[in-house]
Design a protein around this motif. Structure first.
Motif, PDB file in Angstrom:
ATOM      1  N   ILE A  63       0.866  -1.179   0.000  1.00 39.51           N
ATOM      2  CA  ILE A  63       0.000   0.000   0.000  1.00 39.51           C
ATOM      3  C   ILE A  63       0.897   1.221   0.000  1.00 39.51           C
ATOM      4  CG2 ILE A  63      -1.681   1.377   1.296  1.00 39.51           C
ATOM      5  CD1 ILE A  63      -2.852  -1.171   2.405  1.00 39.51           C
ATOM      6  N   ASP A  64       0.693   2.082  -0.982  1.00 40.53           N
ATOM      7  CA  ASP A  64       1.481   3.313  -1.116  1.00 40.53           C
ATOM      8  C   ASP A  64       2.976   3.052  -0.988  1.00 40.53           C
ATOM      9  OD1 ASP A  64      -0.809   4.830  -1.577  1.00 40.53           O
ATOM     10  OD2 ASP A  64      -1.098   5.234   0.556  1.00 40.53           O
ATOM     11  N   GLY A  65       3.422   1.948  -1.616  1.00 33.77           N
ATOM     12  CA  GLY A  65       4.845   1.638  -1.671  1.00 33.77           C
ATOM     13  C   GLY A  65       5.392   0.868  -0.491  1.00 33.77           C
ATOM     14  N   GLU A  66       4.565   0.568   0.501  1.00 34.70           N
ATOM     15  CA  GLU A  66       5.017  -0.156   1.693  1.00 34.70           C
ATOM     16  C   GLU A  66       4.485  -1.584   1.663  1.00 34.70           C
ATOM     17  OE1 GLU A  66       7.064   0.972   4.173  1.00 34.70           O
ATOM     18  OE2 GLU A  66       7.302   2.784   2.957  1.00 34.70           O
ATOM     19  N   PHE A  67       5.402  -2.576   1.740  1.00 33.70           N
ATOM     20  CA  PHE A  67       5.032  -3.986   1.741  1.00 33.70           C
ATOM     21  C   PHE A  67       4.075  -4.288   2.898  1.00 33.70           C
ATOM     22  CE2 PHE A  67       5.943  -8.250   3.496  1.00 33.70           C
ATOM     23  CZ  PHE A  67       5.469  -9.015   2.439  1.00 33.70           C
ATOM     24  N   VAL A  68       3.041  -5.092   2.616  1.00 30.29           N
ATOM     25  CA  VAL A  68       2.081  -5.515   3.639  1.00 30.29           C
ATOM     26  C   VAL A  68       2.055  -7.043   3.663  1.00 30.29           C
ATOM     27  CG1 VAL A  68      -0.309  -5.464   4.422  1.00 30.29           C
ATOM     28  CG2 VAL A  68       0.656  -3.466   3.281  1.00 30.29           C
ATOM     29  N   PRO A  69       2.531  -7.658   4.754  1.00 33.83           N
ATOM     30  CA  PRO A  69       2.517  -9.117   4.851  1.00 33.83           C
ATOM     31  C   PRO A  69       1.080  -9.660   4.867  1.00 33.83           C
ATOM     32  CG  PRO A  69       3.881  -8.154   6.579  1.00 33.83           C
ATOM     33  CD  PRO A  69       3.144  -7.034   5.918  1.00 33.83           C
ATOM     34  N   LYS A  70       0.916 -10.884   4.388  1.00 32.99           N
ATOM     35  CA  LYS A  70      -0.396 -11.525   4.339  1.00 32.99           C
ATOM     36  C   LYS A  70      -1.073 -11.518   5.704  1.00 32.99           C
ATOM     37  CE  LYS A  70      -2.712 -15.779   3.022  1.00 32.99           C
ATOM     38  NZ  LYS A  70      -2.559 -17.129   2.447  1.00 32.99           N
ATOM     39  N   ALA A  71      -0.320 -11.785   6.747  1.00 29.70           N
ATOM     40  CA  ALA A  71      -0.878 -11.889   8.099  1.00 29.70           C
ATOM     41  C   ALA A  71      -1.501 -10.582   8.601  1.00 29.70           C
ATOM     42  CB  ALA A  71       0.201 -12.345   9.074  1.00 29.70           C
ATOM     43  N   THR A  72      -1.117  -9.454   8.024  1.00 27.80           N
ATOM     44  CA  THR A  72      -1.638  -8.173   8.520  1.00 27.80           C
ATOM     45  C   THR A  72      -2.552  -7.460   7.527  1.00 27.80           C
ATOM     46  OG1 THR A  72       0.300  -6.931   7.776  1.00 27.80           O
ATOM     47  CG2 THR A  72       0.374  -7.840  10.019  1.00 27.80           C
ATOM     48  N   ARG A  73      -2.889  -8.101   6.430  1.00 25.70           N
ATOM     49  CA  ARG A  73      -3.751  -7.455   5.426  1.00 25.70           C
ATOM     50  C   ARG A  73      -5.106  -7.044   5.993  1.00 25.70           C
ATOM     51  NH1 ARG A  73      -2.473 -11.762   0.696  1.00 25.70           N
ATOM     52  NH2 ARG A  73      -0.315 -11.091   0.335  1.00 25.70           N
ATOM     53  N   GLY A  74      -5.655  -7.821   6.902  1.00 25.29           N
ATOM     54  CA  GLY A  74      -6.953  -7.505   7.499  1.00 25.29           C
ATOM     55  C   GLY A  74      -6.921  -6.291   8.407  1.00 25.29           C
ATOM     56  N   GLN A  75      -5.746  -5.882   8.826  1.00 24.59           N
ATOM     57  CA  GLN A  75      -5.593  -4.740   9.722  1.00 24.59           C
ATOM     58  C   GLN A  75      -5.340  -3.435   8.974  1.00 24.59           C
ATOM     59  OE1 GLN A  75      -2.333  -6.041  12.109  1.00 24.59           O
ATOM     60  NE2 GLN A  75      -3.458  -7.790  12.944  1.00 24.59           N
ATOM     61  N   HIS A  76      -5.144  -3.509   7.675  1.00 23.30           N
ATOM     62  CA  HIS A  76      -4.839  -2.316   6.876  1.00 23.30           C
ATOM     63  C   HIS A  76      -6.111  -1.774   6.230  1.00 23.30           C
ATOM     64  CE1 HIS A  76      -0.443  -2.042   7.058  1.00 23.30           C
ATOM     65  NE2 HIS A  76      -0.525  -3.338   7.300  1.00 23.30           N
ATOM     66  N   ALA A  77      -6.615  -0.694   6.789  1.00 21.88           N
ATOM     67  CA  ALA A  77      -7.821  -0.052   6.254  1.00 21.88           C
ATOM     68  C   ALA A  77      -7.484   0.688   4.967  1.00 21.88           C
ATOM     69  CB  ALA A  77      -8.393   0.916   7.279  1.00 21.88           C
ATOM     70  N   LEU A  78      -8.430   0.654   4.043  1.00 18.52           N
ATOM     71  CA  LEU A  78      -8.264   1.360   2.776  1.00 18.52           C
ATOM     72  C   LEU A  78      -8.923   2.729   2.847  1.00 18.52           C
ATOM     73  CD1 LEU A  78      -9.089  -1.518   0.273  1.00 18.52           C
ATOM     74  CD2 LEU A  78      -6.838  -0.741   1.033  1.00 18.52           C
ATOM     75  N   ALA A  79      -8.401   3.665   2.092  1.00 17.13           N
ATOM     76  CA  ALA A  79      -8.973   5.009   1.997  1.00 17.13           C
ATOM     77  C   ALA A  79      -8.978   5.432   0.533  1.00 17.13           C
ATOM     78  CB  ALA A  79      -8.158   5.999   2.827  1.00 17.13           C
ATOM     79  N   GLU A  80      -9.865   6.317   0.212  1.00 17.68           N
ATOM     80  CA  GLU A  80     -10.006   6.843  -1.146  1.00 17.68           C
ATOM     81  C   GLU A  80      -8.651   7.251  -1.712  1.00 17.68           C
ATOM     82  OE1 GLU A  80     -12.188   8.021  -4.509  1.00 17.68           O
ATOM     83  OE2 GLU A  80     -13.062   7.180  -2.695  1.00 17.68           O
ATOM     84  N   GLY A  81      -8.360   6.776  -2.920  1.00 18.89           N
ATOM     85  CA  GLY A  81      -7.156   7.189  -3.621  1.00 18.89           C
ATOM     86  C   GLY A  81      -5.885   6.442  -3.281  1.00 18.89           C
ATOM     87  N   MET A  82      -5.951   5.465  -2.393  1.00 17.47           N
ATOM     88  CA  MET A  82      -4.736   4.710  -2.052  1.00 17.47           C
ATOM     89  C   MET A  82      -4.208   3.980  -3.278  1.00 17.47           C
ATOM     90  SD  MET A  82      -5.181   2.965   1.649  1.00 17.47           S
ATOM     91  CE  MET A  82      -4.507   3.815   3.045  1.00 17.47           C
ATOM     92  N   ARG A  83      -2.890   3.773  -3.267  1.00 14.35           N
ATOM     93  CA  ARG A  83      -2.210   3.032  -4.324  1.00 14.35           C
ATOM     94  C   ARG A  83      -1.870   1.649  -3.798  1.00 14.35           C
ATOM     95  NH1 ARG A  83       2.908   3.565  -5.497  1.00 14.35           N
ATOM     96  NH2 ARG A  83       3.167   4.992  -3.773  1.00 14.35           N
ATOM     97  N   VAL A  84      -2.454   0.618  -4.391  1.00 16.06           N
ATOM     98  CA  VAL A  84      -2.225  -0.765  -3.979  1.00 16.06           C
ATOM     99  C   VAL A  84      -1.516  -1.511  -5.103  1.00 16.06           C
ATOM    100  CG1 VAL A  84      -3.339  -2.930  -3.292  1.00 16.06           C
ATOM    101  CG2 VAL A  84      -4.279  -0.745  -2.505  1.00 16.06           C
ATOM    102  N   GLU A  85      -0.507  -2.268  -4.729  1.00 16.79           N
ATOM    103  CA  GLU A  85       0.180  -3.138  -5.684  1.00 16.79           C
ATOM    104  C   GLU A  85      -0.073  -4.574  -5.270  1.00 16.79           C
ATOM    105  OE1 GLU A  85       1.880  -2.207  -8.443  1.00 16.79           O
ATOM    106  OE2 GLU A  85       1.407  -0.124  -7.959  1.00 16.79           O
ATOM    107  N   ILE A  86      -0.458  -5.394  -6.243  1.00 17.39           N
ATOM    108  CA  ILE A  86      -0.653  -6.828  -6.032  1.00 17.39           C
ATOM    109  C   ILE A  86       0.181  -7.524  -7.094  1.00 17.39           C
ATOM    110  CG2 ILE A  86      -2.296  -8.735  -6.020  1.00 17.39           C
ATOM    111  CD1 ILE A  86      -4.476  -6.705  -5.257  1.00 17.39           C
TER     112      ILE A  86
END
Length: 65
Positions: free
Chosen positions: A35-58
């Motif tokens: 999210i916005d250039g910062e790696f997000v581990p699978k285990a914490t994806r549920g804790q990362h809230a999304l907001a309008e305009g965020m940049r997500v890489e998958i």
């Protein structure tokens, strides 16, 4: 809300990164997320809230030789 996923705008209902991954059909895939250039581990994806305009890489791992 509008989220930029891999440089494409998506209108989504997901509130967290985990629910976005599911909404886009990647639940069972082996992927890496950021999210916005910062790696997000699978285990914490549920804790990362999304907001309008965020940049997500998958991205999916690739094998090569």
């Amino acid at each position: 809300m509008n989220i930029l996923v891999n440089d494409e705008t998506h209108v989504v209902t997901a509130g967290t990164l985990a629910s976005l991954v599911a909404e886009l059909g990647f639940s069972e895939a082996r992927i890496a997320t950021a999210i916005d250039g910062e790696f997000v581990p699978k285990a914490t994806r549920g804790q990362h809230a999304l907001a309008e305009g965020m940049r997500v890489e998958i991205v999916a791992p690739m094998q090569g030789g």
